[in-house]
Every structure is written in C-alpha cells, then in structure tokens.
Design a protein around this motif. Sequence first.
Motif, PDB file in Angstrom:
ATOM      1  N   ASN A 199       0.802  -1.231   0.000  1.00  0.00           N
ATOM      2  CA  ASN A 199       0.000   0.000   0.000  1.00  0.00           C
ATOM      3  C   ASN A 199       0.832   1.278   0.000  1.00  0.00           C
TER       4      ASN A 199
ATOM      5  N   PRO B 156      -5.862  -0.131  -1.086  1.00  0.00           N
ATOM      6  CA  PRO B 156      -6.274   1.258  -1.314  1.00  0.00           C
ATOM      7  C   PRO B 156      -5.264   1.957  -2.225  1.00  0.00           C
TER       8      PRO B 156
ATOM      9  N   MET C 228      -2.688   6.324   0.694  1.00  0.00           N
ATOM     10  CA  MET C 228      -2.730   6.239   2.147  1.00  0.00           C
ATOM     11  C   MET C 228      -3.604   7.326   2.761  1.00  0.00           C
ATOM     12  N   THR C 229      -3.842   8.407   2.014  1.00  0.00           N
ATOM     13  CA  THR C 229      -4.702   9.498   2.480  1.00  0.00           C
ATOM     14  C   THR C 229      -5.485  10.052   1.300  1.00  0.00           C
TER      15      THR C 229
ATOM     16  N   GLY D  39       2.067   0.076   5.141  1.00  0.00           N
ATOM     17  CA  GLY D  39       0.660   0.469   5.062  1.00  0.00           C
ATOM     18  C   GLY D  39      -0.296  -0.661   5.354  1.00  0.00           C
TER      19      GLY D  39
ATOM     20  N   ARG E 198      -7.234  -0.629   6.025  1.00  0.00           N
ATOM     21  CA  ARG E 198      -6.779  -0.291   4.673  1.00  0.00           C
ATOM     22  C   ARG E 198      -6.976  -1.452   3.709  1.00  0.00           C
ATOM     23  N   ASP E 199      -6.836  -2.673   4.201  1.00  0.00           N
ATOM     24  CA  ASP E 199      -6.943  -3.821   3.314  1.00  0.00           C
ATOM     25  C   ASP E 199      -8.384  -4.157   2.957  1.00  0.00           C
TER      26      ASP E 199
ATOM     27  N   VAL F 242     -11.856  -0.944   2.807  1.00  0.00           N
ATOM     28  CA  VAL F 242     -12.213  -0.458   1.477  1.00  0.00           C
ATOM     29  C   VAL F 242     -13.520  -1.100   1.008  1.00  0.00           C
TER      30      VAL F 242
ATOM     31  N   GLN G  20     -11.499   6.765   0.645  1.00  0.00           N
ATOM     32  CA  GLN G  20     -10.301   7.059   1.424  1.00  0.00           C
ATOM     33  C   GLN G  20     -10.576   8.120   2.484  1.00  0.00           C
TER      34      GLN G  20
ATOM     35  N   ILE H 201     -12.006   6.279   5.299  1.00  0.00           N
ATOM     36  CA  ILE H 201     -10.949   5.567   6.023  1.00  0.00           C
ATOM     37  C   ILE H 201     -10.160   6.535   6.901  1.00  0.00           C
ATOM     38  N   ASP H 202      -9.802   7.687   6.335  1.00  0.00           N
ATOM     39  CA  ASP H 202      -9.072   8.699   7.116  1.00  0.00           C
ATOM     40  C   ASP H 202      -9.865   9.094   8.358  1.00  0.00           C
TER      41      ASP H 202
END
Length: 329
Positions: A77, A99, A102-103, A173, A178-179, A182, A315, A318-319
Amino acid sequence: MVKVLNWGVLGASNFARKQMAPAIHAARGARLVALATSDAGKARGFTAFCPDLRVHDSYQALLEDPGVDAVYIPLPNALHVEWAQKAVRAGKHVLVEKPIAMTAAEIDDLIALRDDTGLLIAEAYMIVHHPQWIRARELVQSGAIGTVEHAEAVFCYDNRADRANVRNDPALGGGGIRDIGVYTYSSVRFATGAEPIDLLARIRTENGVDTWAQVVGQMDGPSGRFTYSAMTSMRLSPRQEVVIQGDRGQMRLTAPFNPGIFGPAELDLRRPDGTRTIENWPQDNQYILQIENFGRTVQKGADYPCPLEFSRGTQAMIDRVFDVAVDIG
C-alpha cells in the motif's frame, strides 16, 4: 486508438499471479505482455500461462518498455502512489490495487495528474464491476426495499500465522482497515449513494496495525439518513456479508467481496410478507470485467465505473475512521 491494450504487471505478488494476471490474459481487448520482477522463480508462475511474457528485472525497466500501454500495480500500500505517478509520467495508463493511496489528499494529487495527462488512473476496486453489485444498486435506488434504514457490512479473515504478510507490516501500510475496510465502507456507498455524516470506531492493534475494527454511525443519501455498522478483522475466521435494510424489505449479499472464492455470488431480496427472490451469478469474474471496463474507457472513452473521485470518498472515510478510532487493546 489501440484495439488491444498491452499490459504490464509491476511486481510478482501472489494476488497478481493467481487473479489479476490471469484476468488480464483472459479479458477481451487486453493482452498481458510484461512483468517486472527480479525473482526468476516468481516469474515462472506467470510464464506458465503466458509463455511469451517479457520479464524485466526492475520496475523502471518495465515503465520504459514502449510495448506496454497500461500498468497494473499490486505493490504494498505505501508504494502505490509513488509508482502510479512514475507510471503515468512514463506515459502509461494505471490500475492500482486498493487502497490506491494512504490518504485522501494523495488522491487529489492523482486526480490532478490524471487531468493533466489525459491518462486513466484508477483503483482496482473490482466489486463495482460485478453484476451482483450493479443489481444491488439498481434495487436500492429503485426503491425495491423502500427507504434505507440500516446497512451493515462484515469482512474477516485470519492471517495471524503469516507474520511476514505485508498486511501485518505498519511500514508498508498494513492493517485490516486499509486492506478490507475499502470493501465494507465503499460497497455501502456504492449501493446507496450515501456518505458518512458521523462515525465512531473501536479498534484493536498489534505491532502498529489494526487487526480488528468496528465502525458505527450514520450515513446520508438520496433517501435520507440511515444507521450504519461495519466490522473488519485479520484475526477472525473468514466471513463476508452485507445487509441493506429498508422499511419495505431487505437485501443480503452472502459473498459480496470474493464471489467464486469465498462462495457463490448471490443476492437474497426479502420482503415483509416473507417472500424472497434470490439471484445469482455463478460465471462472472469481476477481475476480468474490471480489465474489460478499463479497456473500454481507454479505447472508447466510456465512463469508468470506479473513478478516482469515488475512490477519494472511500479514502476520506478511512481517514475519518482513523481520526476517531479508540484503541481498546
């Protein structure tokens, strides 16, 4: 306009070998022509089904290959944005594993690069290409279950024994959110057209990565606000399920993320009077469909089902989960 899109794969990951490279090889309008890896042993897993594959010993060498039109990037990632940018600057269209960044701010940079170059950059979010999710969205948005009142999504697997897995490495990451967050976050966004308006999250971590996360909150969409819950884990027995409940029915997807691997692609529509309609798609391969849709966008200008703007919304969610998460140990 090219009639066949020539693809290169940046890195010989197991997932690329088992799923995406064969999908590129099988997709209409696509041809797998190159692989970048310095490991001859790993390359053999690809040349076994694609004997004419050109194998480059570095990522940069593949990007400099004039016979490659598009690049699939299955790297860890933390390397996605760097190599996506390098590939686009080398003149390649790019499909990047999720993803994609990362951001959310990093996706803004990719959107700007896409618009500046005219090249397609997309996240490999394959489920939106599968007919079970296209059908789920049609049913929700047509009012088949009435007004959405609640949605819940679960995705779990157990990789505790595989300590070398990149998902267990914070520097690359890793982590469950994150995995697979999503999927649990974005699938509901896709089907309902809704976005989160408030979220609470609890997580458990090991070695700097989240191994379990529970998210609850509210989402707001075309039919109004509804409650939402999601669970992801890298330490539980395998489970996948999405339920979207309305005031006039509910739908349940029993293999919503890895159909054909976890189980059959099935949508179970239930109504208050007890009647049920079950639809299934036993033959459809979402990875092949994804490659074919990518090709149609590049070759014919068709709208891509998962544009960067949609990926940015996921994302951003996620953030936000990371921002509000409380580690419960």
